[in-house]
Motif scaffolding. Structure first.
Motif, mmCIF file in Angstrom:
data_model
loop_
_atom_site.group_PDB
_atom_site.id
_atom_site.type_symbol
_atom_site.label_atom_id
_atom_site.label_comp_id
_atom_site.label_asym_id
_atom_site.label_seq_id
_atom_site.Cartn_x
_atom_site.Cartn_y
_atom_site.Cartn_z
ATOM 1 N N LEU A 101 93.274 -57.459 -2.831
ATOM 2 C CA LEU A 101 92.522 -56.306 -3.336
ATOM 3 C C LEU A 101 92.453 -55.178 -2.316
ATOM 4 C CD1 LEU A 101 89.528 -58.081 -5.136
ATOM 5 C CD2 LEU A 101 91.409 -56.841 -6.220
ATOM 6 N N GLY A 102 92.956 -55.436 -1.111
ATOM 7 C CA GLY A 102 92.975 -54.404 -0.091
ATOM 8 C C GLY A 102 91.624 -54.167 0.558
ATOM 9 N N LEU A 103 90.758 -55.188 0.586
ATOM 10 C CA LEU A 103 89.431 -55.031 1.175
ATOM 11 C C LEU A 103 89.511 -55.117 2.698
ATOM 12 C CD1 LEU A 103 87.359 -57.252 -1.294
ATOM 13 C CD2 LEU A 103 87.986 -54.837 -1.488
ATOM 14 N N HIS A 104 88.436 -54.704 3.330
ATOM 15 C CA HIS A 104 88.372 -54.672 4.798
ATOM 16 C C HIS A 104 88.286 -56.095 5.334
ATOM 17 C CE1 HIS A 104 86.927 -53.605 8.824
ATOM 18 N NE2 HIS A 104 87.383 -52.384 8.581
ATOM 19 N N GLU A 105 89.274 -56.491 6.155
ATOM 20 C CA GLU A 105 89.342 -57.890 6.612
ATOM 21 C C GLU A 105 88.139 -58.271 7.458
ATOM 22 O OE1 GLU A 105 92.379 -61.012 8.859
ATOM 23 O OE2 GLU A 105 92.981 -58.924 8.512
ATOM 24 N N ASP A 106 87.663 -57.362 8.307
ATOM 25 C CA ASP A 106 86.500 -57.669 9.131
ATOM 26 C C ASP A 106 85.267 -57.949 8.274
ATOM 27 O OD1 ASP A 106 87.933 -57.393 11.387
ATOM 28 O OD2 ASP A 106 87.120 -55.460 12.007
ATOM 29 N N THR A 107 85.252 -57.388 7.081
ATOM 30 C CA THR A 107 84.116 -57.589 6.176
ATOM 31 C C THR A 107 84.251 -58.877 5.379
ATOM 32 O OG1 THR A 107 83.772 -55.196 5.960
ATOM 33 C CG2 THR A 107 82.797 -56.595 4.263
ATOM 34 N N TYR A 108 85.379 -59.029 4.657
ATOM 35 C CA TYR A 108 85.484 -60.185 3.758
ATOM 36 C C TYR A 108 85.646 -61.503 4.500
ATOM 37 C CZ TYR A 108 90.706 -60.208 4.001
ATOM 38 O OH TYR A 108 92.015 -60.282 4.406
ATOM 39 N N SER A 109 86.150 -61.467 5.741
ATOM 40 C CA SER A 109 86.279 -62.719 6.496
ATOM 41 C C SER A 109 84.921 -63.316 6.834
ATOM 42 C CB SER A 109 87.073 -62.479 7.790
ATOM 43 O OG SER A 109 86.408 -61.541 8.619
ATOM 44 N N VAL A 110 83.876 -62.488 6.808
ATOM 45 C CA VAL A 110 82.514 -62.971 7.019
ATOM 46 C C VAL A 110 81.771 -63.135 5.698
ATOM 47 C CG1 VAL A 110 80.280 -62.468 8.104
ATOM 48 C CG2 VAL A 110 82.399 -61.921 9.314
ATOM 49 N N SER A 111 81.906 -62.151 4.790
ATOM 50 C CA SER A 111 81.113 -62.158 3.556
ATOM 51 C C SER A 111 81.502 -63.271 2.589
ATOM 52 C CB SER A 111 81.223 -60.801 2.843
ATOM 53 O OG SER A 111 82.533 -60.603 2.324
ATOM 54 N N ILE A 112 82.788 -63.640 2.545
ATOM 55 C CA ILE A 112 83.224 -64.686 1.612
ATOM 56 C C ILE A 112 82.645 -66.056 1.989
ATOM 57 C CG2 ILE A 112 85.220 -65.950 0.721
ATOM 58 C CD1 ILE A 112 84.792 -63.192 -0.544
ATOM 59 N N PRO A 113 82.813 -66.525 3.225
ATOM 60 C CA PRO A 113 82.168 -67.809 3.573
ATOM 61 C C PRO A 113 80.649 -67.742 3.511
ATOM 62 C CG PRO A 113 83.181 -66.791 5.507
ATOM 63 C CD PRO A 113 83.665 -66.038 4.322
ATOM 64 N N LEU A 114 80.075 -66.572 3.821
ATOM 65 C CA LEU A 114 78.625 -66.419 3.715
ATOM 66 C C LEU A 114 78.196 -66.524 2.254
ATOM 67 C CD1 LEU A 114 76.062 -65.805 5.349
ATOM 68 C CD2 LEU A 114 76.448 -63.381 4.866
ATOM 69 N N GLY A 115 78.983 -65.917 1.354
ATOM 70 C CA GLY A 115 78.665 -65.976 -0.076
ATOM 71 C C GLY A 115 78.718 -67.389 -0.630
ATOM 72 N N ALA A 116 79.640 -68.199 -0.090
ATOM 73 C CA ALA A 116 79.740 -69.590 -0.545
ATOM 74 C C ALA A 116 78.494 -70.385 -0.185
ATOM 75 C CB ALA A 116 80.969 -70.255 0.075
ATOM 76 N N THR A 117 77.669 -69.835 0.708
ATOM 77 C CA THR A 117 76.441 -70.505 1.135
ATOM 78 C C THR A 117 75.196 -69.934 0.479
ATOM 79 O OG1 THR A 117 77.463 -70.938 3.291
ATOM 80 C CG2 THR A 117 75.083 -71.160 3.157
ATOM 81 N N ILE A 118 75.113 -68.589 0.335
ATOM 82 C CA ILE A 118 73.864 -67.989 -0.139
ATOM 83 C C ILE A 118 73.981 -67.241 -1.461
ATOM 84 C CG2 ILE A 118 73.088 -67.724 2.248
ATOM 85 C CD1 ILE A 118 73.544 -64.696 1.899
ATOM 86 N N ASN A 119 75.199 -66.935 -1.930
ATOM 87 C CA ASN A 119 75.340 -66.219 -3.199
ATOM 88 C C ASN A 119 75.493 -67.237 -4.323
ATOM 89 O OD1 ASN A 119 75.668 -64.049 -5.020
ATOM 90 N ND2 ASN A 119 77.894 -64.243 -4.868
ATOM 91 N N MET A 120 74.391 -67.664 -4.902
ATOM 92 C CA MET A 120 74.392 -68.803 -5.810
ATOM 93 C C MET A 120 73.702 -68.480 -7.137
ATOM 94 S SD MET A 120 75.902 -71.470 -4.450
ATOM 95 C CE MET A 120 76.508 -72.061 -2.873
#
Length: 408
Positions: free
Chosen positions: A280-299
């Motif tokens: 999707l062309g997203l910012h790597e510095d952002t999604y490399s943190v937000s995706i694993p974080l989402g797997a924990t708190i975005n429920m």
């Protein structure tokens, strides 16, 4: 024959991963219907795929987040804060939707005595304590047990420390990140075959006979999840982007939701979401943190499961629910959902905590958990699909929203 084989492989490579997954899904259903005994033997294929994803996810998150922070340039923008706001808003909104729908269409359960030996948290304080202990977990233990909160904490700490190291050290870390990512891509290539094995063996072994008695409860659960995925989340994304959200919503559901539905693990679907974020062309510095974080708190899906099953028990027992209590339940469900583990059935273990708000004893609450495991074939799959696809959706919405505000 030898000339035809490379040509066939070349054609398969040109087919999109989603199309390959759909083909594997159809083939799995067909095999389960036509040859159930043969289909049962495909269990190993599905287990190998899911195990491979779960094996690579912890080390991928650790290395990718650490490398991303270590190589982050001073002054470079990241969008973690707006993503966190969207995660929390989406989870709370899902709990509210579940309260409203459960009130409009109340469910009844047949609560019988079952000996279910499950350890569930005794209160909200215990959930928060567990989260804090996960943060300070031993790094080796966190990697071995897929404790993603602990992995994130150590990855962030190591990344910040290595930022002060020499350029060579940071380059090596970047190369290591690329190597782990390559392994992940190889695992993802086997998704169609893995899903074929999962579908065939599940249908041949369990079928859907056990779900007939819980059609209404499943309808409420799945209805809430569909409403959040197709109405609530698009509204949040529209509010963020001020444009038609559905192209992005459909992409996330198709590319992330389908694999998450069958793996039934937000943690196992992290590599898929990282790959989609890159495409999707997203910012790597952002999604490399937000995706694993989402797997924990975005429920959001977990919040729906906790709320719907709790209110089903409340209605069955004839307990009255007023508006303040319903609001409190939404808040508790959202907090509990953030503490749900990213594995199959993780949200069900937090139902007794929500039931305690209404004075329901743990003996009855654990029967509700047992019902959750019975319908888990569909409930947990749909829950994970919603959770995981929303991780990418909100990450993309935040990144694109910030780009609109500050065009290059």
């Amino acid at each position: 024959m030898s000339a035809a084989s490379p040509a066939l492989l070349h054609r398969l490579k040109r087919i999109s991963l989603v199309t390959q997954i759909i083909i594997g899904l159809i083939a799995g259903i067909a095999l389960a219907l036509l040859a159930p005994e043969v289909a049962k033997s495909t269990t190993l294929i599905g287990k190998l795929f899911v195990t491979a994803l779960k094996a690579v996810a912890p080390i991928l998150v650790f290395v990718l987040v650490m490398a991303s922070i270590a190589n982050h340039k001073v002054g470079q923008e990241t969008h973690i804060r707006p993503i966190l706001y969207l995660y929390l808003l989406g989870t709370f909104a899902a709990a509210v939707v579940a309260v409203v729908v459960s009130t409009m269409f109340p469910s009844n359960l047949v609560l019988t005595t079952h000996d279910v030996a499950i350890s569930a948290p005794g209160g909200i304080g215990e959930v928060l304590q567990s989260l804090l202990l996960s943060v300070v977990d031993n790094p080796v233990s966190a990697l071995m047990n897929a404790n993603f909160i602990g992995i994130l904490a150590w990855a962030i700490g190591m990344g910040v420390a290595i930022r002060h190291a020499g350029d060579t050290t940071r380059e090596v870390l970047g190369d290591l990140s690329n190597g782990v990512t390559l392994i992940v891509r190889m695992v993802i290539c086997f998704a169609p075959l893995g899903i074929f094995g999962l579908v065939a063996s599940t249908l041949a072994t369990s079928g859907f006979g056990a779900l007939i008695g819980y059609v209404h409860l499943l309808a409420v659960l799945l209805g809430c999840m569909l409403f959040v995925a197709l109405v609530m989340n698009p509204i949040i994304v529209f509010w963020k982007l001020r444009r038609n959200p559905y192209p992005l919503v459909w992409t996330c559901l198709r590319e992330s939701g389908i694999t998450a539905f069958f793996t039934r693990s937000s943690a196992a679907n992290i590599p898929v979401n990282l790959e989609l974020s890159k495409r999707l062309g997203l910012h790597e510095d952002t999604y490399s943190v937000s995706i694993p974080l989402g797997a924990t708190i975005n429920m959001a899906g977990a919040a729906i499961t906790i709320t719907v099953l709790t209110l089903a028990a409340v209605h069955t027992l004839g307990i009255a629910v007023d508006i303040p209590t319903a609001i409190l339940l939404s808040v508790v469900a959202a907090i509990c959902a953030c503490g749900a583990s990213g594995v199959a059935g993780g949200s069900l273990l937090l139902i007794p905590l929500a039931c305690s708000l209404f004075g329901i004893p743990s003996e009855i609450a654990m029967q509700v958990v047992a019902v959750g495991f019975i319908i888990g074939v569909l409930q947990d799959s749909a829950e994970t699909a919603l959770n995981s696809s929303t991780d990418v959706l909100f990450t993309a919405a935040a990144c694109l929203g910030e780009e609109q505000k500050n065009p290059a």
